[in-house]
Design a protein around this motif. Structure first.
Motif, PDB file in Angstrom:
ATOM      1  N   ARG A  60     -51.726  29.780  27.070  1.00 34.81           N
ATOM      2  CA  ARG A  60     -50.580  29.812  27.967  1.00 34.81           C
ATOM      3  C   ARG A  60     -49.436  30.685  27.473  1.00 34.81           C
ATOM      4  O   ARG A  60     -48.617  31.135  28.260  1.00 34.81           O
ATOM      5  CB  ARG A  60     -50.063  28.394  28.203  1.00 34.81           C
ATOM      6  CG  ARG A  60     -49.551  27.698  26.964  1.00 34.81           C
ATOM      7  CD  ARG A  60     -49.249  26.243  27.212  1.00 34.81           C
ATOM      8  NE  ARG A  60     -48.258  26.032  28.247  1.00 34.81           N
ATOM      9  CZ  ARG A  60     -47.773  24.830  28.565  1.00 34.81           C
ATOM     10  NH1 ARG A  60     -48.188  23.771  27.912  1.00 34.81           N
ATOM     11  NH2 ARG A  60     -46.880  24.706  29.508  1.00 34.81           N
ATOM     12  N   GLY A  61     -49.385  30.951  26.178  1.00 36.55           N
ATOM     13  CA  GLY A  61     -48.233  31.643  25.598  1.00 36.55           C
ATOM     14  C   GLY A  61     -48.009  33.023  26.177  1.00 36.55           C
ATOM     15  O   GLY A  61     -46.873  33.403  26.499  1.00 36.55           O
ATOM     16  N   LEU A  62     -49.061  33.802  26.335  1.00 36.50           N
ATOM     17  CA  LEU A  62     -48.919  35.158  26.857  1.00 36.50           C
ATOM     18  C   LEU A  62     -48.471  35.140  28.317  1.00 36.50           C
ATOM     19  O   LEU A  62     -47.686  35.992  28.746  1.00 36.50           O
ATOM     20  CB  LEU A  62     -50.242  35.920  26.728  1.00 36.50           C
ATOM     21  CG  LEU A  62     -50.691  36.253  25.298  1.00 36.50           C
ATOM     22  CD1 LEU A  62     -52.076  36.890  25.318  1.00 36.50           C
ATOM     23  CD2 LEU A  62     -49.703  37.178  24.619  1.00 36.50           C
ATOM     24  N   ILE A  63     -48.957  34.163  29.084  1.00 34.50           N
ATOM     25  CA  ILE A  63     -48.595  34.079  30.500  1.00 34.50           C
ATOM     26  C   ILE A  63     -47.125  33.696  30.645  1.00 34.50           C
ATOM     27  O   ILE A  63     -46.369  34.315  31.403  1.00 34.50           O
ATOM     28  CB  ILE A  63     -49.491  33.055  31.224  1.00 34.50           C
ATOM     29  CG1 ILE A  63     -50.969  33.445  31.081  1.00 34.50           C
ATOM     30  CG2 ILE A  63     -49.110  32.953  32.689  1.00 34.50           C
ATOM     31  CD1 ILE A  63     -51.928  32.399  31.613  1.00 34.50           C
ATOM     32  N   VAL A  64     -46.699  32.671  29.913  1.00 34.58           N
ATOM     33  CA  VAL A  64     -45.314  32.219  29.987  1.00 34.58           C
ATOM     34  C   VAL A  64     -44.372  33.315  29.501  1.00 34.58           C
ATOM     35  O   VAL A  64     -43.335  33.595  30.123  1.00 34.58           O
ATOM     36  CB  VAL A  64     -45.123  30.929  29.162  1.00 34.58           C
ATOM     37  CG1 VAL A  64     -43.648  30.548  29.083  1.00 34.58           C
ATOM     38  CG2 VAL A  64     -45.923  29.784  29.765  1.00 34.58           C
ATOM     39  N   ALA A  65     -44.723  33.952  28.381  1.00 35.64           N
ATOM     40  CA  ALA A  65     -43.872  35.014  27.828  1.00 35.64           C
ATOM     41  C   ALA A  65     -43.769  36.191  28.790  1.00 35.64           C
ATOM     42  O   ALA A  65     -42.691  36.756  28.990  1.00 35.64           O
ATOM     43  CB  ALA A  65     -44.420  35.464  26.483  1.00 35.64           C
ATOM     44  N   GLY A  66     -44.886  36.569  29.394  1.00 38.17           N
ATOM     45  CA  GLY A  66     -44.870  37.678  30.337  1.00 38.17           C
ATOM     46  C   GLY A  66     -44.036  37.377  31.567  1.00 38.17           C
ATOM     47  O   GLY A  66     -43.293  38.230  32.059  1.00 38.17           O
ATOM     48  N   GLY A  67     -44.141  36.141  32.080  1.00 34.41           N
ATOM     49  CA  GLY A  67     -43.338  35.748  33.237  1.00 34.41           C
ATOM     50  C   GLY A  67     -41.851  35.751  32.926  1.00 34.41           C
ATOM     51  O   GLY A  67     -41.033  36.258  33.702  1.00 34.41           O
ATOM     52  N   PHE A 119     -35.827  30.184  32.613  1.00 30.29           N
ATOM     53  CA  PHE A 119     -36.795  30.111  33.710  1.00 30.29           C
ATOM     54  C   PHE A 119     -38.192  29.801  33.188  1.00 30.29           C
ATOM     55  O   PHE A 119     -38.910  28.968  33.746  1.00 30.29           O
ATOM     56  CB  PHE A 119     -36.813  31.429  34.482  1.00 30.29           C
ATOM     57  CG  PHE A 119     -37.938  31.542  35.462  1.00 30.29           C
ATOM     58  CD1 PHE A 119     -37.877  30.907  36.687  1.00 30.29           C
ATOM     59  CD2 PHE A 119     -39.079  32.278  35.150  1.00 30.29           C
ATOM     60  CE1 PHE A 119     -38.930  30.995  37.588  1.00 30.29           C
ATOM     61  CE2 PHE A 119     -40.126  32.372  36.040  1.00 30.29           C
ATOM     62  CZ  PHE A 119     -40.050  31.721  37.264  1.00 30.29           C
ATOM     63  N   ALA A 120     -38.596  30.473  32.118  1.00 29.29           N
ATOM     64  CA  ALA A 120     -39.935  30.261  31.575  1.00 29.29           C
ATOM     65  C   ALA A 120     -40.116  28.817  31.103  1.00 29.29           C
ATOM     66  O   ALA A 120     -41.181  28.216  31.290  1.00 29.29           O
ATOM     67  CB  ALA A 120     -40.184  31.231  30.419  1.00 29.29           C
ATOM     68  N   ILE A 121     -39.067  28.254  30.524  1.00 28.64           N
ATOM     69  CA  ILE A 121     -39.161  26.876  30.025  1.00 28.64           C
ATOM     70  C   ILE A 121     -39.105  25.879  31.174  1.00 28.64           C
ATOM     71  O   ILE A 121     -39.939  24.974  31.280  1.00 28.64           O
ATOM     72  CB  ILE A 121     -38.020  26.589  29.027  1.00 28.64           C
ATOM     73  CG1 ILE A 121     -38.149  27.501  27.800  1.00 28.64           C
ATOM     74  CG2 ILE A 121     -38.032  25.122  28.598  1.00 28.64           C
ATOM     75  CD1 ILE A 121     -36.935  27.495  26.912  1.00 28.64           C
ATOM     76  N   GLU A 122     -38.120  26.051  32.070  1.00 26.09           N
ATOM     77  CA  GLU A 122     -37.866  25.058  33.108  1.00 26.09           C
ATOM     78  C   GLU A 122     -38.897  25.095  34.228  1.00 26.09           C
ATOM     79  O   GLU A 122     -39.367  24.056  34.691  1.00 26.09           O
ATOM     80  CB  GLU A 122     -36.474  25.287  33.697  1.00 26.09           C
ATOM     81  CG  GLU A 122     -36.080  24.247  34.734  1.00 26.09           C
ATOM     82  CD  GLU A 122     -34.679  24.474  35.282  1.00 26.09           C
ATOM     83  OE1 GLU A 122     -33.992  23.483  35.558  1.00 26.09           O
ATOM     84  OE2 GLU A 122     -34.284  25.659  35.434  1.00 26.09           O
ATOM     85  N   GLU A 123     -39.265  26.280  34.673  1.00 27.20           N
ATOM     86  CA  GLU A 123     -40.089  26.394  35.869  1.00 27.20           C
ATOM     87  C   GLU A 123     -41.561  26.619  35.566  1.00 27.20           C
ATOM     88  O   GLU A 123     -42.427  26.159  36.302  1.00 27.20           O
ATOM     89  CB  GLU A 123     -39.572  27.531  36.749  1.00 27.20           C
ATOM     90  CG  GLU A 123     -40.144  27.532  38.152  1.00 27.20           C
ATOM     91  CD  GLU A 123     -39.830  26.265  38.918  1.00 27.20           C
ATOM     92  OE1 GLU A 123     -40.712  25.783  39.644  1.00 27.20           O
ATOM     93  OE2 GLU A 123     -38.720  25.736  38.780  1.00 27.20           O
ATOM     94  N   MET A 124     -41.870  27.335  34.489  1.00 24.08           N
ATOM     95  CA  MET A 124     -43.263  27.667  34.207  1.00 24.08           C
ATOM     96  C   MET A 124     -43.891  26.743  33.171  1.00 24.08           C
ATOM     97  O   MET A 124     -44.947  26.169  33.384  1.00 24.08           O
ATOM     98  CB  MET A 124     -43.381  29.128  33.749  1.00 24.08           C
ATOM     99  CG  MET A 124     -43.034  30.128  34.834  1.00 24.08           C
ATOM    100  SD  MET A 124     -43.046  31.823  34.240  1.00 24.08           S
ATOM    101  CE  MET A 124     -44.740  31.981  33.713  1.00 24.08           C
ATOM    102  N   ALA A 125     -43.236  26.606  32.007  1.00 24.73           N
ATOM    103  CA  ALA A 125     -43.844  25.818  30.931  1.00 24.73           C
ATOM    104  C   ALA A 125     -43.458  24.351  31.013  1.00 24.73           C
ATOM    105  O   ALA A 125     -44.203  23.482  30.583  1.00 24.73           O
ATOM    106  CB  ALA A 125     -43.429  26.392  29.577  1.00 24.73           C
ATOM    107  N   ARG A 126     -42.239  24.063  31.537  1.00 25.14           N
ATOM    108  CA  ARG A 126     -41.725  22.704  31.616  1.00 25.14           C
ATOM    109  C   ARG A 126     -41.593  22.063  30.237  1.00 25.14           C
ATOM    110  O   ARG A 126     -41.465  20.857  30.112  1.00 25.14           O
ATOM    111  CB  ARG A 126     -42.603  21.820  32.496  1.00 25.14           C
ATOM    112  CG  ARG A 126     -42.620  22.237  33.949  1.00 25.14           C
ATOM    113  CD  ARG A 126     -41.331  21.818  34.651  1.00 25.14           C
ATOM    114  NE  ARG A 126     -41.269  22.362  36.006  1.00 25.14           N
ATOM    115  CZ  ARG A 126     -40.302  22.098  36.852  1.00 25.14           C
ATOM    116  NH1 ARG A 126     -39.299  21.329  36.507  1.00 25.14           N
ATOM    117  NH2 ARG A 126     -40.300  22.631  38.057  1.00 25.14           N
TER     118      ARG A 126
END
Length: 415
Positions: free
Chosen positions: A137-144, A161-168
């Motif tokens: 998941r790291g590459l996807i979250v970082a890229g987003g 955004f990456a923490i709140e909306e994608m990775a939670r």
């Protein structure tokens, strides 16, 4: 070094996407200025053509791009995830979003940039073997997150955004990867475009008790309107239209896109040609007071964005939602007779955006960074939290998470 190079590519790609989409909007507005009725022909044909290309060649490129990226995080490693984050889909996403803007669609490039950024970093795995936690998941979250930072020049908002909306969540093993990608992508974008604030710098502040009352009104209005917008969008995405109209939408998606294009053209004409495109120019005019924007602009923008999204074309909700929120703030400021409406327009942007996506931290951070107005942090936080609370009553399912779940369900049923 390969990862850093990938982050640079994300920043440069986001910049190229920005310049291309801005040029597409400029061409459309030039056409509308010269021939105000031409959208009645151009917009339906454009949306139909984009829908056809999406259905035929770029499955997975439709819509915002953020739900697909969230869905990819939830998918097991394999062909389904590879298809969602393929370079072909990323290229199609950018190309078709620009074509949609060239035809007047009320979409943004920021959501698509999230999917593009995630795809670019995710595909680095073909060049080198990353640790498993990054592969999952790291590459996807970082890229987003890097995509958001580069698209808006808002590095802090990209991380949030990456923490709140994608990775939670904020995982220790991937936090350094995320922050590094956001910083490098943001620097690459700044190198080309210069260090700028998305909507320019505004020093507007709240004026007295009526100003704080306006914050409450913006929070309530943003939550009700944003939650209503999301609920309608989810109802259409999940269940579709009932009866024969629903059958028509499912069996003739290209014809339905053309009808949406016709409706969008009519909305655009009724709004005085203000509802087309991302809404960036109109929001900036409201903030700076340089040009007059009609009092009903916010409502027209919501309608245009809804029609554009349900048509099935690629395009995001970020910029149109922020622009519609500026219209909400304009209405509240007029009700309270504010001599300097700029502060409530900024508040309205954060409130309506929070109402749509139910991500209050991202909302107030991104608006604060885009306007360079750090003095408004407390009222922005208050409006965003209130709008999110009201929106959850109207629409209990957060928009992007629900759309991601729908996308996963469709992917499993077609497998």
């Amino acid at each position: 070094m390969l990862f850093w190079s990938g982050a640079v590519v994300v920043g440069l790609t986001a910049t190229a996407f920005t310049l291309s989409s801005n040029y597409a909007q400029m061409l459309f507005h030039s056409m509308v200025t010269a021939y105000p009725w031409l959208p009645l022909l151009v917009t339906p044909l454009t949306l139909a053509g984009v829908a056809a290309l999406t259905q035929r060649y770029f499955k997975g490129a439709e819509g915002s791009g953020i739900p697909q990226t969230i869905a990819a995080i939830r998918m097991p490693e394999g062909s389904d995830r590879d298809a969602v984050l393929s370079l072909r889909v990323a290229i199609g996403k950018m190309f078709l979003t620009c074509i949609s803007l060239l035809g007047g669609a009320s979409v943004g490039r920021e959501g698509p940039t999230v999917q593009v950024g995630a795809a670019l970093l995710y595909n680095l795995r073909w060049l080198v073997r990353f640790p498993r936690h990054l592969m999952e998941r790291g590459l996807i979250v970082a890229g987003g997150g890097a995509g958001v930072a580069a698209a808006f020049n808002t590095p802090l908002a990209g991380i949030v955004f990456a923490i709140e909306e994608m990775a939670r969540s904020f995982e220790e093993r991937t936090s350094g990867t995320l922050i590094t990608a956001v910083i490098i992508a943001g620097l690459a974008a700044v190198y080309v475009q210069g260090n700028y604030t998305y909507f320019g710098v505004t020093n507007a502040t709240l004026a007295g008790t009526s100003g704080w009352f306006g914050v409450l009104l913006c929070g309530l209005a943003g939550g009700l309107l944003g939650g209503g917008f999301s609920r309608l969008l989810l109802a259409f995405s999940t269940h579709g239209l009932p009866g024969r109209p629903g059958v028509f939408v499912r069996t003739h998606p290209v014809k339905f896109a053309a009808l949406c294009g016709l409706a969008l053209a009519l909305i655009g004409i009724a709004s005085g040609n203000a509802a087309y495109g991302s809404g960036y120019a109109e929001a900036k005019h409201l903030l700076t007071g340089t040009e007059t924007v009609s009092a009903g602009y916010g409502i027209w923008k919501m309608l245009a964005t809804f029609v554009s999204f349900v048509s099935g074309i690629p395009g995001g909700l970020f910029a149109p939602s922020l622009s519609a929120g500026a219209g909400v703030g304009q209405i509240v400021a007029s009700l309270l007779n504010q001599t300097n409406p700029g502060a409530l327009i900024v508040i309205g942007m954060a409130a309506y955006f929070s109402g749509v996506v139910q991500a209050p931290m991202t909302a107030f951070v991104i608006v604060m960074e885009m306007t360079g107005n750090h003095d408004m942090m407390v009222p922005l936080m208050l409006a965003a939290l209130l709008a999110t609370a009201v929106s959850r009553i109207v629409c209990p399912r957060p928009l992007y998470k629900a759309l991601a779940s729908n996308y996963l369900a469709r992917a499993r049923s077609s497998a």
